[in-house]
Write a protein that holds these residues in place. Structure first.
Motif, PDB file in Angstrom:
ATOM      1  N   ARG A   2      48.102  27.190  51.875  1.00 39.68           N
ATOM      2  CA  ARG A   2      47.857  28.613  52.093  1.00 39.68           C
ATOM      3  C   ARG A   2      47.783  29.325  50.756  1.00 39.68           C
ATOM      4  O   ARG A   2      48.636  29.141  49.895  1.00 39.68           O
ATOM      5  N   GLU A   6      46.205  34.610  52.402  1.00 48.96           N
ATOM      6  CA  GLU A   6      46.617  34.158  53.734  1.00 48.96           C
ATOM      7  C   GLU A   6      48.095  34.423  53.979  1.00 48.96           C
ATOM      8  O   GLU A   6      48.481  34.854  55.064  1.00 48.96           O
ATOM      9  N   GLN A   9      48.628  38.060  54.679  1.00 42.50           N
ATOM     10  CA  GLN A   9      48.240  38.408  56.050  1.00 42.50           C
ATOM     11  C   GLN A   9      49.286  37.934  57.061  1.00 42.50           C
ATOM     12  O   GLN A   9      49.606  38.646  58.011  1.00 42.50           O
TER      13      GLN A   9
END
Length: 123
Positions: A2, A6, A9
Motif C-alpha cells: 500500500r 491508499e 484513504q
C-alpha cells in the motif's frame, strides 16, 4: 503493498476511530471531530471531517499551517518522521509491513565479436 495515498484513504474511511486514537480528549459533534490542537487537549480549534468527500481532512484554525489529511495529522500528533508515521498507520489498520528482498542478479558477458581482417590499404 500500500502506498501513502491508499493508506490515507483507508484512514479516512475510519476517520472517527483514528481521531479517537490520536485525539482522545476531543469530541464528536455531528460530522466532525473537535480538539484544541495537535497536542490533543479539549477545544474547538482543530477540526477533522469524519464523513463525506472531505473525510479525514483536518485544519487547526489557531495554526494556519496545520492542516492536511490523516497521515499528516498523525505525523503532527505523534511527532514522527513520515516513514515512522506510515509504519504506525499500517499497524493501526492491520496492514503488514512491506518486505523488501534483494534480488541477486547475474550477468553474462556477451561473446567478443570476431576480429575482421583489414582489407586493403589504410588511407
Amino acid at each position: 503493498m500500500r502506498n501513502a495515498k491508499e493508506i490515507s484513504q483507508m484512514l479516512a474511511d475510519r476517520a472517527e476511530s483514528v481521531c479517537m486514537h490520536l485525539l482522545p480528549a476531543g469530541k464528536k459533534q455531528g460530522k466532525r471531530w473537535f480538539a484544541g490542537s495537535v497536542a490533543g487537549e479539549p477545544g474547538n480549534s482543530l477540526v477533522v471531517d469524519l464523513v463525506g468527500t472531505k473525510a479525514g481532512i483536518w485544519s487547526d484554525f489557531k495554526e494556519p499551517n496545520h492542516r492536511g489529511d490523516l497521515l499528516e495529522l498523525w505525523q503532527c500528533v505523534k511527532q514522527t518522521s513520515f516513514v515512522e508515521t506510515l509504519s504506525e498507520a499500517r499497524r493501526f489498520l492491520g496492514i503488514s509491513e512491506p518486505e523488501f528482498t534483494a534480488q541477486q542478479k547475474t550477468f553474462t558477458r556477451p561473446p567478443k565479436p570476431a576480429r575482421k581482417e583489414l582489407q586493403g590499404d589504410l588511407l
